[in-house]
Design a protein around this motif. Structure first.
Motif, short mmCIF file in Angstrom:
data_model
loop_
_atom_site.label_atom_id
_atom_site.label_comp_id
_atom_site.label_asym_id
_atom_site.label_seq_id
_atom_site.Cartn_x
_atom_site.Cartn_y
_atom_site.Cartn_z
N PRO A 115 0.84 -1.20 0.00
CA PRO A 115 0.00 0.00 0.00
C PRO A 115 0.88 1.25 0.00
CG PRO A 115 0.10 -0.92 2.19
CD PRO A 115 0.89 -1.83 1.31
N ILE A 116 0.74 2.08 -0.98
CA ILE A 116 1.59 3.25 -1.12
C ILE A 116 0.73 4.50 -1.19
CG2 ILE A 116 3.25 4.42 -2.61
CD1 ILE A 116 4.34 1.78 -3.38
N VAL A 117 0.87 5.39 -0.20
CA VAL A 117 0.17 6.67 -0.21
C VAL A 117 0.89 7.59 -1.18
CG1 VAL A 117 -0.59 8.62 1.18
CG2 VAL A 117 -0.53 6.32 2.18
N ARG A 118 0.15 8.11 -2.16
CA ARG A 118 0.78 8.83 -3.26
C ARG A 118 1.55 10.07 -2.78
NH1 ARG A 118 0.16 9.04 -8.74
NH2 ARG A 118 0.77 11.00 -9.72
N SER A 119 0.99 10.82 -1.87
CA SER A 119 1.65 12.05 -1.43
C SER A 119 2.98 11.74 -0.74
CB SER A 119 0.74 12.83 -0.48
OG SER A 119 0.43 12.04 0.66
N LYS A 120 2.99 10.68 0.06
CA LYS A 120 4.23 10.30 0.73
C LYS A 120 5.23 9.75 -0.27
CE LYS A 120 3.15 11.34 4.95
NZ LYS A 120 3.87 12.42 5.66
N ALA A 121 4.75 9.01 -1.26
CA ALA A 121 5.64 8.45 -2.27
C ALA A 121 6.33 9.57 -3.05
CB ALA A 121 4.87 7.54 -3.21
N VAL A 122 5.56 10.59 -3.43
CA VAL A 122 6.13 11.72 -4.18
C VAL A 122 7.15 12.46 -3.32
CG1 VAL A 122 5.60 13.93 -5.25
CG2 VAL A 122 4.11 11.97 -5.65
N GLU A 123 6.85 12.57 -2.02
CA GLU A 123 7.78 13.26 -1.12
C GLU A 123 9.11 12.50 -1.02
OE1 GLU A 123 6.11 13.99 2.69
OE2 GLU A 123 7.86 15.06 3.44
N ILE A 124 9.02 11.19 -0.96
CA ILE A 124 10.23 10.36 -0.89
C ILE A 124 11.04 10.50 -2.17
CG2 ILE A 124 11.06 7.98 -0.86
CD1 ILE A 124 8.93 7.33 1.15
N LEU A 125 10.35 10.45 -3.32
CA LEU A 125 11.05 10.60 -4.59
C LEU A 125 11.76 11.94 -4.67
CD1 LEU A 125 8.41 9.06 -7.05
CD2 LEU A 125 10.61 8.07 -6.40
N THR A 126 11.13 12.97 -4.14
CA THR A 126 11.76 14.31 -4.15
C THR A 126 13.01 14.34 -3.28
OG1 THR A 126 9.58 15.32 -4.47
CG2 THR A 126 11.36 16.76 -3.72
N LEU A 127 12.93 13.69 -2.12
CA LEU A 127 14.08 13.68 -1.22
C LEU A 127 15.23 12.82 -1.76
CD1 LEU A 127 12.21 13.43 2.21
CD2 LEU A 127 13.56 15.35 1.39
N ILE A 128 14.90 11.75 -2.44
CA ILE A 128 15.96 10.92 -3.03
C ILE A 128 16.74 11.73 -4.05
CG2 ILE A 128 16.41 8.93 -4.54
CD1 ILE A 128 14.16 7.46 -3.14
N GLY A 129 16.02 12.53 -4.83
CA GLY A 129 16.68 13.42 -5.78
C GLY A 129 16.90 12.83 -7.15
#
Length: 542
Positions: free
Chosen positions: A421-435
């Protein structure tokens, strides 16, 4: 007064610096200026420019093996490691010793065996090699997974493509499998007919434990090549020699088991002439990792004869070896019938070694070419296709992820699916932090390819979230959660490359079993304190 060791001036320049200095001098710069610029003694440069200098890249005395021989040795070690059979120090030293036995003019070692000092020098000369503790695959017949086998297929194909041999896989007559098997002279009888309720006994008509080793080879086109019989003799009696068919091989060892020298003789005098006669060279020869097959000299000698050894994945012969999968069972069944017929014609006699080969020849004839062809197909070796394999034989596939065969307990249910289960807003935030820089790196490489634990973990996290990455051209409108469904026995790394992402309005669990990746997220959560950790924690729990 005790003598003191004279201080030696440390060498402060490299071979690369010497070459650059010489290049500058050739372009017109003075020797003095070039030497000052690169920090190299003028005496060294003058010697390099003199007629007395002999080209030698490394310092010190010459090595026992020539440079090209050591390069071949390094390549062999790396190939064996890639194929799942890493070389130990003992095997390396013995392989070199066996090679030198056949090249006595080159033998420069005391007692003909390389020392530990040579081994240490060899390792220091070749920085690409290192001493590592391999991951054990003992008991792996129960723990081998579908992913292990699929990765083996990919690795084999990569190696063959690099060597320009991938097209050989398209020729059925050039795709071979070889293996040894033993035959009892007095095989046991399972069942007999008798009066109901009575016990029955059978009189042994010979040494019940005596068995004979035989080396077999078959091709994907259904051809069975002449075998080689291995006997425990110092000198084989004449009557036994005469009983063996003329085109068969006959060898002797102290134990009666296959050895490296016996295997090479079989290749050289039996198999290679047959392949050359049928214009089937070069050939790919799939064999197991028995010690008689994996020596450096063995692989090199076979390569020179046009036969390229490919080692089957460890502990998978029951899945990947055509002789084990399809051929030996009907052959052994036929052997029982042939021996029983012989006993009927020769009552009160026991089967001797001189009777063995003629009877085995009858048993071999009963194996039809179609059986061999089906065996190669079922093992995925011809056609070379990993999807032809029956992966239900992989016992590890029926266990929950992260649980091995030894501790499986009584719960033997099979994984039906995995859902993240992946919450979209959190997933996008993680992708942003990974860079974007790291994302670009993680896209091109597998998580296990990275040396640091942090990159391995983040790469796996990205693989989970890749379908939500804007660069993947996957739009999921009107949804804040995503369901990712994984088919039975599919690894998560394989899943993320599939176009099977669909939007849903709520988080859905298809199965409550925890996955390896979920445990990985917990591990990352406990190893760092930063914004990315908090997002991962939310993703794992939310």
């Amino acid at each position: 007064m005790a003598k003191t060791k004279k201080n030696m001036r440390e060498k402060r320049y490299t071979e690369e610096g010497v070459q650059k200095c010489l290049s500058e001098i050739r372009s017109g710069i003075s020797i003095r200026s070039a030497c000052i610029r690169f920090g190299i003694p003028r005496s060294t440069i003058k010697f390099r420019m003199s007629k007395n200098y002999k080209q030698q890249i490394r310092s010190g005395p010459p090595t026992a093996l020539r440079s090209e021989q050591e390069t071949e040795l390094v390549n062999w070690i790396l190939k064996m490691a890639r194929k799942g059979f890493p070389v130990t120090k003992y095997r390396l030293i013995n392989s070199v010793m066996n090679y030198l036995e056949h090249n006595p003019n080159m033998n420069v070692f005391k007692n003909g065996k390389p020392s530990s000092a040579w081994f240490n020098s060899f390792m220091s000369r070749h920085k690409v090699l290192s001493i590592r503790k391999p991951e054990s695959v003992t008991k792996a017949s129960a723990n081998v997974t579908e992913l292990d086998i699929r990765n083996w297929f990919k690795e084999v194909l990569t190696v063959l493509e690099e060597e320009g041999l991938s097209e050989v896989l398209m020729s059925a007559g050039s795709v071979l499998n070889g293996d040894e098997s033993s035959f009892y002279l007095d095989p046991s009888i399972d069942k007999v007919i008798s009066r109901r309720g009575e016990k029955n006994y059978i009189v042994d008509q010979g040494p019940t434990k005596k068995n004979i080793t035989v080396m077999f080879t078959c091709a994907a086109d259904g051809k069975m090549f002449p075998p080689m019989v291995v006997l425990p003799y110092k000198k084989i009696p004449t009557d036994i020699t005469r009983s063996v068919p003329a085109d068969w091989g006959l060898a002797k060892t102290d134990s009666g088991w296959m050895t490296r020298s016996c295997f090479l003789k079989y290749i050289k005098f039996i198999l290679q002439p047959q392949l050359a006669k049928e214009n089937a060279l070069p050939a790919i020869y799939f064999i197991d990792d028995h010690s008689s097959h994996t020596a450096w000299e063995t692989a090199e000698e076979c390569r020179k004869m046009g036969i390229h050894l490919v080692y089957l994945y460890a502990n998978c012969t029951r899945i990947l070896q055509p002789l084990d999968v399809a051929v030996f069972k009907p052959m052994k069944g036929s052997w029982l019938k042939v021996v029983d017929d012989w006993k009927c014609l020769n009552p009160n006699k026991y089967l001797k070694t001189e009777n063995f080969a003629p009877l085995l020849a009858k048993a071999i004839k009963s194996v039809e070419s179609k059986i061999i062809q089906n065996g190669f197909k079922a093992c995925g070796l011809y056609p070379f296709n990993e999807n032809n394999i029956d992966y239900s034989k992989c016992l590890a596939n029926s266990l929950p992820v992260g649980e091995n065969f030894e501790n499986k307990g009584t719960d033997t249910r099979q994984i039906t699916s995995l859902t993240f289960p992946i919450v979209r807003s959190k997933a996008v935030e993680i992708l942003t932090l990974i860079g974007p820089d790291r994302i670009s790196l993680y896209k091109r490489n597998n998580p296990d390819d990275f040396p640091s634990d942090e990159d391995k973990i983040l790469a796996r996290v990205y693989k989970l979230l890749e379908p939500l990455d804007s660069s993947s051209n996957m739009n999921i409108p009107g949804s804040n959660t995503t369901k990712m469904h994984i088919e039975p026995n599919m690894h998560i790394a394989e899943f993320v490359n599939m176009d099977n992402v669909e939007s849903v309005t709520e988080v859905e669990y298809l199965d409550k079993q925890e996955s390896y990746e979920s445990g990985m997220l917990d591990f990352y959560q406990s190893t760092s304190e930063d914004p990315l950790k908090e997002c991962v924690s939310d993703l794992n729990t939310g």
